[in-house]
Structure formats: structure tokens, C-alpha cells
Enzyme design. Sequence first.
Site, PDB file in Angstrom:
ATOM      1  N   VAL A 139       4.418  -2.808 -12.781  1.00 19.20           N
ATOM      2  CA  VAL A 139       5.252  -2.011 -11.500  1.00 19.20           C
ATOM      3  C   VAL A 139       6.219  -2.557 -10.807  1.00 19.20           C
ATOM      4  O   VAL A 139       6.969  -2.072 -10.215  1.00 19.20           O
ATOM      5  CB  VAL A 139       3.886  -1.731 -10.421  1.00 19.20           C
ATOM      6  CG1 VAL A 139       2.819  -0.799 -11.326  1.00 19.20           C
ATOM      7  CG2 VAL A 139       3.290  -3.013 -10.002  1.00 19.20           C
ATOM      8  N   ASP A 140       6.270  -3.965 -11.004  1.00 21.91           N
ATOM      9  CA  ASP A 140       7.240  -4.860 -10.222  1.00 21.91           C
ATOM     10  C   ASP A 140       8.651  -4.806 -10.670  1.00 21.91           C
ATOM     11  O   ASP A 140       9.672  -4.955 -10.201  1.00 21.91           O
ATOM     12  CB  ASP A 140       6.796  -6.396 -10.295  1.00 21.91           C
ATOM     13  CG  ASP A 140       5.695  -6.870  -9.530  1.00 21.91           C
ATOM     14  OD1 ASP A 140       5.449  -6.048  -8.564  1.00 21.91           O
ATOM     15  OD2 ASP A 140       4.923  -7.542  -9.908  1.00 21.91           O
ATOM     16  N   MET A 184       4.089  -4.124  -3.083  1.00 11.78           N
ATOM     17  CA  MET A 184       3.712  -5.276  -3.926  1.00 11.78           C
ATOM     18  C   MET A 184       5.471  -5.589  -4.198  1.00 11.78           C
ATOM     19  O   MET A 184       6.462  -5.162  -4.027  1.00 11.78           O
ATOM     20  CB  MET A 184       3.183  -5.015  -5.265  1.00 11.78           C
ATOM     21  CG  MET A 184       1.875  -4.873  -5.206  1.00 11.78           C
ATOM     22  SD  MET A 184       0.901  -4.394  -6.680  1.00 11.78           S
ATOM     23  CE  MET A 184      -0.763  -4.471  -6.246  1.00 11.78           C
ATOM     24  N   GLN A 290      -0.823   1.403  -5.194  1.00 11.48           N
ATOM     25  CA  GLN A 290       0.370   1.475  -5.833  1.00 11.48           C
ATOM     26  C   GLN A 290       0.751   1.555  -7.273  1.00 11.48           C
ATOM     27  O   GLN A 290       1.572   2.003  -7.711  1.00 11.48           O
ATOM     28  CB  GLN A 290       1.597   0.778  -4.902  1.00 11.48           C
ATOM     29  CG  GLN A 290       1.261  -0.684  -5.345  1.00 11.48           C
ATOM     30  CD  GLN A 290       1.847  -1.555  -4.282  1.00 11.48           C
ATOM     31  OE1 GLN A 290       3.089  -1.597  -3.893  1.00 11.48           O
ATOM     32  NE2 GLN A 290       1.010  -2.349  -3.061  1.00 11.48           N
TER      33      GLN A 290
END
Length: 418
Positions: A139-140, A184, A290
Site C-alpha cells: 500500500v505504501d 501509513m 487503510q
Amino acid sequence: MSNCLVGQSGGPTSVINATVAGIVKANQMNPIYDHVYGGLNGIEGILNERFVDLTNMTEEENKILRQTPSSALGSCRYKLKRDNVADFEKLIKILDKYDIETMFYTGGNDSMDTVAALSEYAKKMGIKNHRFVGCPKTVDNDLMETDHCPGFASAAKFIATTALQTWLDVNVYTRQEVFILETMGRDAGWLAASACLSGHVDLLIVPEQPFNKNKFLAQVKKCIKEKNKCYIVVSEGAHYADGTYIAAGEAKNDGFGHAILGGAAKALESMILSSGAASRCKVQDLSTAQRCHASEQSLVDVEESFRLGMSAHMRSMDKAFTGKMVGVKRRKGAEYNVDFFAVDADKVANFVKHFPTAWLLPDYKGLTKAGFDYLRPLIQGSPVILMKDGLPAYVTPYYMQAAAKAAAKKKPAKKAKK
């Protein structure tokens, strides 16, 4: 024919299982391998021979797997260290035992390092009957080489949607208020930046733009003066120019030496209230939500993740294909589309792709047009979510299925009634 193995590692995403579904479906359509095994809990489980057979997955299960959040095979934070030869030797013996030719490993930066390390070891030892292929997810969105990572777009869509909805909530009152949303992003601000797609972010704080307390508070005061509200989005990894995190707390014990962060939004709240920049603040930390919220997946994201798995499977027909990661390349042109390509895993491992500073406006004011142009196509569309009893259907995680079977075997047989 031989067999293949797919494992998952690191933090999950809402579409990581779609890549597994793609590999399984591709083998059903073009059976390169006799069996598609799933390794439970990544390298950690593989080293303990914890496998499930995914070969004959039904079409219904495959579709539900694509919308199942988190890692259905289970994940791990086990570090395969190059100087620990015993792990490499053991793993090769296990692959020999199960006649596994290709190991697909789905994960982020450290997972691509595992792919690189295994292929380096195989080359060094002259092992040619085992190959290792990386499938990206995070997700980063901080992996090098690939235009974007499967998993990021769905998280971005969730964050932008949350920003829009909470902004509407904040504005129902006439009172003065600051709202701070924390996302995040330990090293890169991709997720925080995606909140700007809502069109309502006043101040954006990301790791790529060093934090200046006085400048920040001045912007908060200005925003409050102009409209009595201020909507702020901060990345958990935001830091001062000297590298000190603004987060209230930090630790370094995730197994890979990475800082575990949290509290950036609370730290900003404390600054704002103690300085008198505003009289009221609300904080929302999106935390795990998230990366596991799958009922609002990006259609682009889930389809690309599935197709990437199929592409990885197809490329593995080449007996020389090893030590590679299959990435996503955006085609040039007005209409969004992508191609899949392969790159050496060691070009991805242990590097971080930062959010471009050229896409950030000064004074924490958000994104340039280029930033929006990059992000907007990724969140388009929504898949049809299959439901059960009013909730999204999901595949019972395979590690849970395996545990239930093991527990059932241990139960003593009931004595027959006389």
C-alpha cells in the site's frame, strides 16, 4: 511436469490475493505445472513445509479470493539472511521434495530481497531446477522500477473517500475545528498524498517535505482565520529536517529494523492546541483499515493485481526466468492503460521510491496537477462485490483452514454408543 509454489509476505493489502488468484487461474488455462501450492505464512511456513493445494480452485472461489482482504495464505516477518546458509539449504531440499520448480513470492521491498537472495544462492550453487519470481504488493507504493504497486490504488481510494466523508462531517458545525487524518507511510508520502483526491485537504504533511513547526502553525492559523476550519493529512513517517519523527512514539522491532510509527496526528494536535493556533482538534488514525478495506477496491487495482499474477505465471514458462519481479508500466497517451514487464529483483530490493517533491506545493498546500494526473486514474471503477448475509463474501484464510483440519485430526474419536 513439475509444481509451483506461491507465498505472501509482509503487510497485506486488499488485493494481494488477486495476484494468487491470477497465478492459479493462469495455470488452469495453461497448465505449466501439475500443482499450484500455497505456502502458509511465507518463508517461515515454507521452511516448515506448511502447504495447501490450490490447483483445482473453483471459479467461484477464485472470484471471492480476489475480493478477500489481507493475506489468505498468511504472512510473516521472517528475514531470510544471506549468511544463514542453513535456511537456504533447507528450503532447496523442501523444493526438491515437493518437485517445486518455480516459487512466486508476493510482497514488498523485503520480499523482493528474498527473491533476489534465493536466486543468487541458486546461481552460486549451480542449482538450475528451481526458480524464484517476485510479484509486488504494498500500500505504501514505494517500490522502485514499477509505476505503481498493486494494493496502493485501493488504499488510496479508501483514504480519499474517507477524507471526503470526514470533511463533510467536520463542516456540519459552525464552531472552529481542525481535523487531522493520519495515514501509513514510513518512508514515503504516497498514501497521505492520495487524500488530496478528495479535493478538501488544506495541509499535507509527508516525509518528502521536512516538517517546520513554525511554518506549519502559521498555515493552520491562516486557514482557521479564513474559514474557521482546517483539514490536515499527515503521513506517519513525517519528520523534521534532521530526520527526527514528529510522531509521539517510535520503536524498531518489526523484524527488519524498520521503525514502527504511530502518533504523528496526536503530536500535531498537541502542537496546535498548546500554541493556541486553534481551540479544537479531532484526530483520525486510519491504521490497519487503510490496507484491509476491500469492499471499496479500485477496479483498476484488483484487475491489475490479477493480471500481474497471470503475467508472472506466463513468464515462468521460460526456464531462464528467475530472480525477476514482474512490474507495471504505464502506457503513454491520454487514455490510461498498462503493460507488465520484468526487472531484476535486486534493482527493487532495499530501495525506496519517494513521492516526487516536484508534485508537492510549497507550505504544505497539497499537490500539483502532475500529482493528481498520476493518482486519479488508479482509483477508477469499483468491482461487483459478492455478498453473503449482507456482508462481503470472503475465502476463509487457508492458514485457518489448515489449522482447523489439524485440530480435527487431534480430537479423539467418539466411542460408539452401546
